[in-house]
Enzyme design. Structure first.
Site, mmCIF file in Angstrom:
data_model
loop_
_atom_site.group_PDB
_atom_site.id
_atom_site.type_symbol
_atom_site.label_atom_id
_atom_site.label_comp_id
_atom_site.label_asym_id
_atom_site.label_seq_id
_atom_site.Cartn_x
_atom_site.Cartn_y
_atom_site.Cartn_z
ATOM 1 N N GLY A 158 0.790 -1.224 -0.027
ATOM 2 C CA GLY A 158 -0.081 0.051 -0.120
ATOM 3 C C GLY A 158 0.860 1.302 -0.024
ATOM 4 N N CYS A 181 -13.940 12.400 17.900
ATOM 5 C CA CYS A 181 -15.253 11.779 17.787
ATOM 6 C C CYS A 181 -15.725 11.143 19.186
ATOM 7 C CB CYS A 181 -15.182 10.503 16.808
ATOM 8 S SG CYS A 181 -16.721 10.060 16.001
ATOM 9 N N HIS A 239 -13.773 13.566 12.398
ATOM 10 C CA HIS A 239 -12.152 13.017 12.383
ATOM 11 C C HIS A 239 -11.265 13.814 11.635
ATOM 12 C CE1 HIS A 239 -13.288 9.152 14.326
ATOM 13 N NE2 HIS A 239 -14.367 9.280 13.711
ATOM 14 N N GLU A 264 -8.207 13.611 11.548
ATOM 15 C CA GLU A 264 -6.996 12.979 11.076
ATOM 16 C C GLU A 264 -7.100 12.421 9.486
ATOM 17 O OE1 GLU A 264 -9.374 11.812 13.226
ATOM 18 O OE2 GLU A 264 -9.617 9.738 13.220
HETATM 19 N N1 GLN Z 1 -19.329 5.308 19.051
HETATM 20 C C1 GLN Z 1 -19.681 6.610 18.761
HETATM 21 C C2 GLN Z 1 -20.820 6.918 17.805
HETATM 22 O O1 GLN Z 1 -21.173 6.110 17.186
HETATM 23 C C3 GLN Z 1 -18.308 7.429 18.352
HETATM 24 C C4 GLN Z 1 -17.763 6.944 16.961
HETATM 25 C C5 GLN Z 1 -16.490 7.113 16.677
HETATM 26 O O2 GLN Z 1 -15.780 7.450 17.458
HETATM 27 N N2 GLN Z 1 -16.325 7.072 15.444
HETATM 28 O O3 GLN Z 1 -21.338 7.964 17.642
#
Ligand code: GLN
Length: 549
Positions: free
Chosen positions: A20, A384, A510, A512
């Site tokens: 990759g 998140c 996210h 990142e």
């Molecule tokens: N479990 C949480 C949700 O579904 C956070 C998801 C995550 O961190 N990607 O909202």
């Protein structure tokens, strides 16, 4: 318009040899030669996408702008080549069969028998072709997951075989990435497994045009000659690739081995510009330079498998490179904190990060690490689930109770500060049904987030089902939390920050996934910068060469 050219990459001998990263680095190299590239991954497993797999099985799920949940190699592709890919760039056996069987039920093949060849192979071809149709790529790199010889990758290999005659020899190029086995007793590298792997590839009708021979040891020229002779490739097309100290050395290594020129020549293309890799050279020098160290504790659930947080680690790395510091990352198992273990790593950290995750295991450990960060004013970045847990901790603090939670973990909690989004309430299927992909967010004037981004409106990638419960906005604001990023209609909290704190910022999205070695993500950059400044670690905004911008 130029006829699209295809480079197919297969793997041999063993998996996990960096196919990759090789595809990604090659994508970057060809881009430096002046071509538009896209990179696709063909995954032989039967899941429709990796979204329903455990990170322990599969590593991170990488999310694209359009919400596709994809293999982590797509992250390498985007980071190296600095491109934005779409859902056609990750094909799985599951998608291919689901489509063909769906059409069979619909009656599209009435009267016919559905077979691997041509129906499955044609569907794979259609998906490979879609890359050029949906992107501006002139060169499409297409990597087949797994190792030659796997039963489940056979339809993909058969498709690649057919494509040479469909598309023409001058438009296709096959690279086989193998591993040179090292014998400790005799201290030699052995080429036989590579020879066998090429033989196996030939047995399905594919003759490689180039062999990239990965190794942990220096590869002598006569070994390359031997591979060339036994595997029937040009001597200049056997590329020894010693394990690099850093992933970001790989584009330079490929360039120094004249891989770009060789492939372009074989595809009948002329380089459009002298490839300038000075930026990448700079990057690689910066990575290897002795620098002051910044300690970050990543408190997560899947920390035993670092691939589960690969984009987070890379994003931290990018920020550190551009701040002239070296990342010292501690992987803290959040469940350990619950048992009173691993606290030394949290206490020694200059910054604490809680990444995304699902399910109840280790949640209380994360919450305690966040409490520690808030009370001790240690810079904190939450991603998140890391935002959701930051809000749970804040609720427990302001209401002075342990009974505040996300309904994901406790449906009957007294303070459901994180709860299911209304659009999620009636969804029963688990696959591909979260709030996924790019959504806009407006940043509040005067906030840390607004300062970090330097703009008022941003777009970031999401993957979640739960969200901040708006019934708690007011009490939270009254107690010193600021909702610095909201969806443009104001309904969804996208970023929360604790006001009386040097840096306690967390996002529902996210960040990142959008960080690049060439452009660190603003939230990661600001987080690492504050972690350094709060602990008197000398950091600076490193001057980046023009060619990297
Ligand atoms: N479990 C949480 C949700 O579904 C956070 C998801 C995550 O961190 N990607 O909202």
């Amino acid at each position: 318009m130029m006829q699209t050219k295809y480079i197919f990459l297969t793997g041999g001998v063993v998996s996990s040899v960096g196919k990759g990263v090789t595809a990604a680095a090659l994508g970057r190299l060809l881009k430096q030669h002046g071509f538009q590239v896209a990179i696709q991954k063909l995954d032989p497993y039967i899941n429709v996408d990796p979204g329903t797999m455990s990170p322990y099985q599969h590593g991170e799920v990488f999310v694209l702008d359009d919400g596709a949940e994809t293999d982590l190699d797509l992250g390498h592709y985007e980071r190296f080549a600095d491109i934005r890919l779409n859902k056609v760039c990750n094909v799985t056996t599951g998608q291919v069969y689901a489509n063909v069987i769906g059409r069979e039920r619909h009656g599209d093949y009435l009267g016919g028998t559905i077979q691997t060849i041509p129906h499955i192979t044609n569907e794979i071809k259609r998906r490979i072709n879609q890359v050029a149709l949906t992107t501006d790529a002139e060169i499409v790199l297409c990597e087949v997951g797994g190792t030659v010889g796997d039963i489940e990758s056979e339809p993909f290999l058969e498709t690649l075989r057919q494509l040479r005659s469909n598309l023409g020899r001058e438009n296709t190029f096959y690279i086989h990435v193998t591993w040179l086995v090292h014998l400790a007793a005799t201290r030699e590298l052995k080429t036989k497994p590579t020879q066998h792997s090429v033989r196996m590839l030939r047995s399905v009708g594919i003759s490689p045009d180039m062999i990239i021979a990965r190794s942990d040891h220096p590869v002598a020229a006569d070994l390359c000659e031997k591979i060339a002779l036994f595997c029937d490739v040009d001597k200049s097309a056997v590329v020894p690739m010693e394990t690099a100290q850093s992933l970001y050395d790989v584009p330079m290594k490929l360039h120094n081995a004249h891989v770009g020129e060789y492939i372009l020549h074989r595809l009948g293309l002329e380089s459009r510009q002298q490839p300038d890799l000075s930026g990448w050279q700079w990057l690689s020098q910066e990575i290897h330079r002795e620098k002051p160290r910044v300690k970050i504790a990543l408190v997560g659930k899947y920390v035993e498998l670092h691939d589960a947080y690969i984009s987070v680690r890379e994003a931290l790395e990018h920020a550190c490179i551009h701040l002239g510091v070296e990342l010292e990352l501690s992987w803290v198992q959040s469940a350990d904190l619950e048992k009173g273990r691993s606290w030394e790593a949290v206490q020694a950290a200059h910054g604490i990060l809680v990444p995304g995750g699902f399910g109840p295991r280790g949640i209380e450990g994360k919450i305690s690490a966040i409490r520690y960060a808030r009370e001790n004013k240690v810079p904190y970045l939450g991603l998140c689930l890391g935002m959701q847990t930051m809000c749970i901790e804040f609720a427990r603090y302001i209401y002075n109770t342990d009974d505040a939670n996300s309904t994901e973990f406790d449906p009957n909690t007294e303070h459901p500060v994180i709860s299911l989004m209304p659009d999620q309430e009636h969804i029963a299927d688990k696959g591909g049904t979260m709030r996924l992909g790019l959504y806009p967010c407006e940043l509040q004037e005067g906030s840390v987030a607004r300062r970090a981004y330097g703009e008022a409106r941003i777009d970031e990638r999401h993957r979640h089902r739960f969200e901040f419960n708006n019934a708690y906005r007011k009490p939270f604001e009254e107690h010193g939390m600021r909702f610095s990023g909201l969806s443009p209609d104001g309904r969804l909290v996208e970023i929360a920050e604790v006001v009386d704190h040097p840096f306690m910022v967390a996002s529902q999205f996210h960040p990142e996934f959008l960080s690049r070695p060439t452009h660190p993500h603003p939230l990661f950059y600001e987080f690492v910068k504050t972690a350094c400044m709060e602990h008197d670690i000398p950091c600076c905004t490193v001057a980046v060469p023009e060619s990297l911008k």
